[in-house]
Design a protein around this motif. Structure first.
Motif, mmCIF file in Angstrom:
data_model
loop_
_atom_site.group_PDB
_atom_site.id
_atom_site.type_symbol
_atom_site.label_atom_id
_atom_site.label_comp_id
_atom_site.label_asym_id
_atom_site.label_seq_id
_atom_site.Cartn_x
_atom_site.Cartn_y
_atom_site.Cartn_z
ATOM 1 N N ASP A 1 -73.966 -2.662 27.150
ATOM 2 C CA ASP A 1 -72.637 -2.588 27.777
ATOM 3 C C ASP A 1 -72.569 -3.302 29.120
ATOM 4 O O ASP A 1 -71.488 -3.605 29.622
ATOM 5 N N GLY A 2 -73.760 -3.592 29.718
ATOM 6 C CA GLY A 2 -73.782 -4.384 30.948
ATOM 7 C C GLY A 2 -73.417 -3.602 32.196
ATOM 8 O O GLY A 2 -73.470 -4.126 33.308
ATOM 9 N N ARG A 3 -73.016 -2.343 32.058
ATOM 10 C CA ARG A 3 -72.600 -1.556 33.236
ATOM 11 C C ARG A 3 -73.586 -0.442 33.584
ATOM 12 O O ARG A 3 -73.590 0.056 34.696
ATOM 13 N N SER A 4 -74.410 -0.050 32.611
ATOM 14 C CA SER A 4 -75.312 1.088 32.820
ATOM 15 C C SER A 4 -76.457 0.725 33.755
ATOM 16 O O SER A 4 -77.112 -0.304 33.579
ATOM 17 N N THR A 5 -76.681 1.580 34.745
ATOM 18 C CA THR A 5 -77.828 1.386 35.639
ATOM 19 C C THR A 5 -79.022 2.199 35.148
ATOM 20 O O THR A 5 -80.151 1.981 35.574
ATOM 21 N N SER B 1 -76.642 1.208 23.232
ATOM 22 C CA SER B 1 -75.328 1.071 23.895
ATOM 23 C C SER B 1 -75.480 0.798 25.382
ATOM 24 O O SER B 1 -74.794 -0.059 25.950
ATOM 25 N N ALA B 2 -76.404 1.532 26.022
ATOM 26 C CA ALA B 2 -76.615 1.348 27.465
ATOM 27 C C ALA B 2 -77.162 -0.051 27.777
ATOM 28 O O ALA B 2 -76.834 -0.640 28.810
#
Length: 460
Positions: free
Chosen positions: A275-279, A271-272
């Motif tokens: 999702d393209g947002r997780s750093t 998922s991380a």
């Protein structure tokens, strides 16, 4: 480890396969809730508790295989390109199963991969190959070496700046043919943790990884020897099982809890990544995700085979697997060829051969030097003396090194021969073949020893 990018990013290849209804499911009268469209690569799942008018959920994958599909089709269409990549020096991972070893049409991906690798090697020209195998399991979040003598020992995960995550003290066996690598697999499978539950009579209670390292050496356009190393992770994930359905007691609920936690960690990593947002990617949340870090968003070509149950009894598990696989297909990896790494066994062997050849050549030169000294001594006819003591010591040291090396190799082969004779898991035909191979190696070593002794006499 050095590597050259080839083709940039590459998505995980995800395929779904539906097993047939089991006799237990048919006898219990469970209805079928899965439908597969092989041409469109789609799987539809219908909720057995759905309200009137509720539509099935549909998922699309790179390929789907129904209960009537053949193992050979799955292998040739999906897995063969991955094994070819491993032979070319890429890292590769497949989440898969073994199948029925004895029946060619039912053999799983792993035994088919063995045949593929060694057939390729037997047909190759101007290349040297070395194939090593390791086998491990993650049981209740502890790593066990399935090939180790001491099965109680828990192994540690370590990290190397050049090669990434690895397992300290994991055993590795050099294999020269299909029989030898199958023997390694069989030995490990005998110690793997399995048990019976209501969901599966022979349920895997651990995640297992069979690791094949393929080293290839060949002369490049620059005239130098170059080594490529491909690592293939053949992964068999334990399936998630709801404890209310397992009907198991004792260790089974605890095992299921650990299995579900590691699969949940795997889902969180996926998922991380998508999702393209997780750093932050939570690779360190489980041993499984940390070990497979290269396979998920890293330096590997990866295939996921999602195995589904068709019965209404398995609806929740099949839906969870489909959602999991659907997210995974959006992961992008950056596979590259692993060229000229420092810590290869093939290079170690080559360097040992060069060292021994240099010793032989040096001994030959020392022999010539001694003969010249002897002639000078005779020519002087008593007018002077020539001291050869230092040369004698050097030569004797070289001979001693060579003798010790040959003796050690012979002792090792004799030990391997004894181990084969004591191994009761081998059938007589397989045992006889392995013994013949060891006998031939011992005979070759004896001839080498004789040749070395003759060479030493010649130069004395």
């Amino acid at each position: 480890m050095a590597g050259k990018p080839r083709g940039g990013c590459e998505a995980l290849r995800v395929v779904a396969r539906c097993r047939p209804m089991s006799r237990r499911e048919e006898a219990a009268g469970y209805e079928r809730v899965l439908e597969l469209d092989v041409k469109l690569g789609q799987v539809s799942i219908r909720n057995p508790r759905a309200a009137p008018g509720e539509l099935p959920k549909t998922f699309t994958f790179d390929a789907v295989y129904d209960a009537g599909s053949k193992q050979a089709d799955l292998y040739d269409e999906t897995v063969r390109p991955l094994i070819d990549s491993g032979l070319q020096g890429f890292n590769g991972t497949t989440y898969t199963m073994q199948g029925a070893w004895a029946e060619p049409e039912k053999r799983g991906i792993i035994p088919s991969a063995f045949e593929h690798i060694f057939t390729h090697i037997s047909r190759s020209q101007n290349q040297q190959y070395l194939v090593r195998a390791s086998y491990l399991e993650i049981y209740q979040e502890e790593i066990r070496d399935l090939l180790a003598k001491d099965q109680s020992k828990k192994l540690e995960l370590k990290e190397n700046p050049e090669t990434g995550v690895y397992i300290k003290d994991l055993s590795s066996f050099v294999t020269k043919n299909v029989k030898e690598i199958e023997h390694v697999m069989n030995l490990g499978s005998q110690t793997r943790s399995v048990g019976s539950t209501n969901m599966n009579e022979h349920s895997s209670r651990s995640h297992a990884i069979f690791l094949i390292t393929i080293e290839c050496s060949e002369t490049g356009p620059d005239g130098e020897e170059h080594i490529r190393v491909g690592k293939l992770n053949l992964v068999d994930l334990a399936g998630s099982e709801r404890q209310s359905k397992m009907g198991a007691h004792g260790e089974r609920p605890k095992e299921a809890s650990k299995i579900n936690l590691s699969l949940s960690a795997l889902g969180n990593v996926i998922s991380a990544l998508v999702d393209g947002r997780s750093t932050h990617i939570p690779y360190r949340d489980s041993k499984l995700t940390r070990l497979l870090q290269d396979s998920l968003g890293g330096n590997a070509k990866t295939i996921m085979v999602a195995t589904l149950g068709p019965a209404s009894h398995s609806y929740d598990e099949s839906l969870s697997t489909l959602r999991f696989a659907n997210r995974a297909k959006n992961i992008k990896n950056k596979p590259r060829v692993n060229e000229d790494p420092k810590d290869t066994l093939l290079r170690e062997f080559q360097e040992e051969i060069v060292r021994l050849k240099a010793q032989l050549e040096k001994r030959g030169m020392l022999g010539k030097k001694r003969r010249r000294s002897s002639r000078r001594k005779k020519a002087m006819d008593g007018e002077g003396t020539v001291d050869n003591e230092g040369e004698d010591e050097n030569e004797e040291g070289l001979e001693k090194n060579m003798e010790n090396y040959l003796k050690e190799q012979k002792e090792r082969l004799e030990e391997e021969k004894a181990a084969i004779q004591d191994d009761h898991s081998l059938v007589s035909e397989e045992k006889q073949k392995l013994l013949q191979e060891k006998e031939k190696m011992i005979e070759d070593l004896r001839k080498e020893q004789e040749a070395t002794e003759l060479l030493a006499i010649k130069y004395k």
